[in-house]
Design a protein around this motif. Structure first.
Motif, PDB file in Angstrom:
ATOM      1  N   ILE A   1      -6.458 -16.707   1.099  1.00  0.00           N
ATOM      2  CA  ILE A   1      -6.595 -15.778  -0.020  1.00  0.00           C
ATOM      3  C   ILE A   1      -7.600 -14.705   0.380  1.00  0.00           C
ATOM      4  O   ILE A   1      -8.655 -15.033   0.934  1.00  0.00           O
ATOM      5  N   TRP A   2      -7.262 -13.452   0.183  1.00  0.00           N
ATOM      6  CA  TRP A   2      -8.247 -12.417   0.469  1.00  0.00           C
ATOM      7  C   TRP A   2      -8.252 -11.338  -0.603  1.00  0.00           C
ATOM      8  O   TRP A   2      -7.345 -11.282  -1.437  1.00  0.00           O
ATOM      9  N   GLU A   3      -9.272 -10.508  -0.551  1.00  0.00           N
ATOM     10  CA  GLU A   3      -9.416  -9.437  -1.527  1.00  0.00           C
ATOM     11  C   GLU A   3      -8.369  -8.359  -1.255  1.00  0.00           C
ATOM     12  O   GLU A   3      -8.163  -7.971  -0.102  1.00  0.00           O
ATOM     13  N   LEU A   4      -7.690  -7.892  -2.322  1.00  0.00           N
ATOM     14  CA  LEU A   4      -6.685  -6.835  -2.159  1.00  0.00           C
ATOM     15  C   LEU A   4      -7.343  -5.500  -2.484  1.00  0.00           C
ATOM     16  O   LEU A   4      -7.493  -5.122  -3.646  1.00  0.00           O
ATOM     17  N   LYS A   5      -7.750  -4.783  -1.427  1.00  0.00           N
ATOM     18  CA  LYS A   5      -8.429  -3.498  -1.645  1.00  0.00           C
ATOM     19  C   LYS A   5      -7.402  -2.404  -1.884  1.00  0.00           C
ATOM     20  O   LYS A   5      -6.340  -2.406  -1.265  1.00  0.00           O
ATOM     21  N   PRO A   6      -7.714  -1.427  -2.777  1.00  0.00           N
ATOM     22  CA  PRO A   6      -6.756  -0.334  -2.992  1.00  0.00           C
ATOM     23  C   PRO A   6      -6.578   0.461  -1.699  1.00  0.00           C
ATOM     24  O   PRO A   6      -7.550   0.918  -1.118  1.00  0.00           O
ATOM     25  N   GLY A   7      -5.333   0.574  -1.255  1.00  0.00           N
ATOM     26  CA  GLY A   7      -5.106   1.260   0.024  1.00  0.00           C
ATOM     27  C   GLY A   7      -3.978   2.260  -0.049  1.00  0.00           C
ATOM     28  O   GLY A   7      -3.377   2.617   0.944  1.00  0.00           O
ATOM     29  N   GLY A   8      -3.650   2.708  -1.243  1.00  0.00           N
ATOM     30  CA  GLY A   8      -2.488   3.586  -1.396  1.00  0.00           C
ATOM     31  C   GLY A   8      -2.802   5.058  -1.202  1.00  0.00           C
ATOM     32  O   GLY A   8      -3.829   5.431  -0.638  1.00  0.00           O
ATOM     33  N   TRP A   9      -1.922   5.875  -1.737  1.00  0.00           N
ATOM     34  CA  TRP A   9      -1.969   7.321  -1.565  1.00  0.00           C
ATOM     35  C   TRP A   9      -3.114   7.953  -2.359  1.00  0.00           C
ATOM     36  O   TRP A   9      -3.352   7.606  -3.510  1.00  0.00           O
TER      37      TRP A   9
ATOM     38  N   HIS B   1       0.796  -1.233   0.000  1.00  0.00           N
ATOM     39  CA  HIS B   1       0.000   0.000   0.000  1.00  0.00           C
ATOM     40  C   HIS B   1       0.828   1.283   0.000  1.00  0.00           C
ATOM     41  O   HIS B   1       0.284   2.367  -0.140  1.00  0.00           O
ATOM     42  N   GLY B   2       2.147   1.153   0.210  1.00  0.00           N
ATOM     43  CA  GLY B   2       2.983   2.355   0.244  1.00  0.00           C
ATOM     44  C   GLY B   2       3.203   2.860  -1.169  1.00  0.00           C
ATOM     45  O   GLY B   2       3.366   2.069  -2.092  1.00  0.00           O
ATOM     46  N   GLY B   3       3.210   4.153  -1.363  1.00  0.00           N
ATOM     47  CA  GLY B   3       3.352   4.704  -2.707  1.00  0.00           C
ATOM     48  C   GLY B   3       4.786   5.057  -3.033  1.00  0.00           C
ATOM     49  O   GLY B   3       5.705   4.841  -2.253  1.00  0.00           O
ATOM     50  N   GLU B   4       4.956   5.580  -4.233  1.00  0.00           N
ATOM     51  CA  GLU B   4       6.175   6.254  -4.682  1.00  0.00           C
ATOM     52  C   GLU B   4       7.403   5.376  -4.895  1.00  0.00           C
ATOM     53  O   GLU B   4       8.507   5.885  -4.944  1.00  0.00           O
ATOM     54  N   ASP B   5       7.204   4.054  -5.035  1.00  0.00           N
ATOM     55  CA  ASP B   5       8.363   3.227  -5.384  1.00  0.00           C
ATOM     56  C   ASP B   5       8.792   3.492  -6.828  1.00  0.00           C
ATOM     57  O   ASP B   5       9.939   3.262  -7.191  1.00  0.00           O
ATOM     58  N   PHE B   6       7.862   3.962  -7.665  1.00  0.00           N
ATOM     59  CA  PHE B   6       8.133   4.226  -9.084  1.00  0.00           C
ATOM     60  C   PHE B   6       8.776   3.035  -9.791  1.00  0.00           C
ATOM     61  O   PHE B   6       9.642   3.201 -10.655  1.00  0.00           O
TER      62      PHE B   6
END
Ligand code: ADP
Ligand code: MG
Length: 339
Positions: free
Chosen positions: A328-336, A279-284
């Motif tokens: 297995i679980w749902e991967l919800k969008p959790g980013g920036w 979920h962490g952003g900015e890895d580019f």
């Protein structure tokens, strides 16, 4: 009431509806990492813009101007790479308050920007300069090119395609957390082994390396069926790619290339490396999909950077999921998100 506030995603989607998308020369408009327009010379032109706003996207106190200039260009180069295209031209607009204008801040900013531009043969060809009342604002526009029809869009993935990511994940988000806790880059000549590791993580946040070489190879060799860069976080950006392609995905958490220094340093600091990687952003880094038959054509490394298979595209009805062992679980969008 926060529930009623519109998101950036809703705003961009509404905007998309208001502009015609039927122009013959427009290959990709609003909604991809960059726009693509057809040239007459058998080439497509690729255009992206990125805005960096002080105290929202960076802090003056923790970001040296040289690295800010680097990052302003790097984020746009990353979007051009995500289209499988080669960056060529740069246009940069800066707005700064009077006190900053009187220092060498803007000169150092352009030192960092031009050093990165030179590395990839990108030429600065213009921009604009203005004054702000308080905060520094930088708008970075990059124009790139590719052979006609070879740009890689977000929308090309189909069930069975293998999902790959370049480099490593979680470093930039870990760096941001550590900067917020007061961490600084070490003086270069004083750095011992531990502070070199800390610097590695801080620089993942402060000095992202756009995957320009990988972008060009994946586009020119027609290997990737779809691609996006990881600016908001794997969970959000995978969601964007799957939505554009009308597919689902299954990610195997044990395959994620989590930054090894993050695993080493963050365990001790009560930060969860898997959460940072997801979920962490900015890895580019680049997230892309490849047909099973084309996997063997992938180079192992480009510019010293490797890739990792992390999962598979599924049908849309299966949703976007992640496995951890047997679970297995749902991967919800959790980013920036800006808004
Ligand atoms: P990225 O994270 O890859 O830079 P963004 O989420 O910023 O992408 O933008 C997604 C899409 O929306 C892009 O096609 C971008 O050009 C478009 N977009 C974003 N903001 C605006 C705006 N204010 N006006 C027009 N298009 C916009
Ligand atoms: Mg992008």
């Amino acid at each position: 009431m926060t529930e009623n506030r519109r998101s950036e995603f809703d705003f961009i989607n509404a905007l998309r509806q208001r502009v015609p998308s039927t122009s013959q020369s427009l290959i990709a408009g609003i909604g991809d990492d960059a726009a693509v327009v057809r040239n007459t010379a058998g080439k497509d032109t690729v255009i992206t813009a990125d805005l960096l706003v002080e105290d929202i996207d960076f802090r003056r106190t923790t970001t040296p101007p040289f690295l800010l200039g680097h990052k302003a260009l790097a984020v746009s180069l990353s979007d051009i790479a995500a289209m499988g295209s080669r960056p060529v031209w740069s246009v940069v607009c800066v707005g700064v308050p009077e006190d900053i204008w009187q220092t060498d801040f803007v000169d150092r900013l352009y030192d960092g920007l031009l050093q990165l531009a030179n590395r990839y043969g990108v030429q600065l060809i213009g921009g604009d300069t203005s004054r702000t009342t308080e905060n520094i604002v930088i708008d970075s526009i990059v124009v790139g090119e590719c052979a006609a029809g070879t740009s890689v869009l977000r929308k090309g993935a189909s069930a069975g395609d293998q999902i790959f990511v370049t480099g490593s994940l979680g470093g930039a988000a870990a760096g941001l957390r550590l900067i917020e806790r007061g961490a600084h880059l070490a003086e270069q000549n004083l750095a011992d082994e531990d502070s070199q590791k800390l610097d590695h993580i801080l620089l993942r946040q402060l000095r992202p390396d756009p995957r320009v070489g990988w972008g060009i190879v994946l586009g020119e060799e027609h290997i990737a069926t779809s691609m996006i860069d990881l600016s908001d976080g794997l969970s959000s950006d995978l969601n964007n790619l799957c939505t554009a392609s009308g597919v689902g995905a299954l990610i195997d958490s044990s395959l994620l290339p989590i930054d090894e220094t993050v695993i080493e340093l963050c365990g001790r600091r009560a930060l969860d490396p898997l959460q940072l990687a997801l979920h962490g952003g900015e890895d580019f880094e680049l997230l892309f999909t490849v047909k099973p038959a084309d996997v063997a054509r992938l180079p192992r490394r480009v510019d010293g950077v490797g890739i990792k298979r992390i999962g598979e595209i599924t049908s849309a009805s299966e949703g976007i999921r992640i496995s951890e062992g047997a679970r297995i679980w749902e991967l919800k969008p959790g980013g920036w998100k800006h808004f």
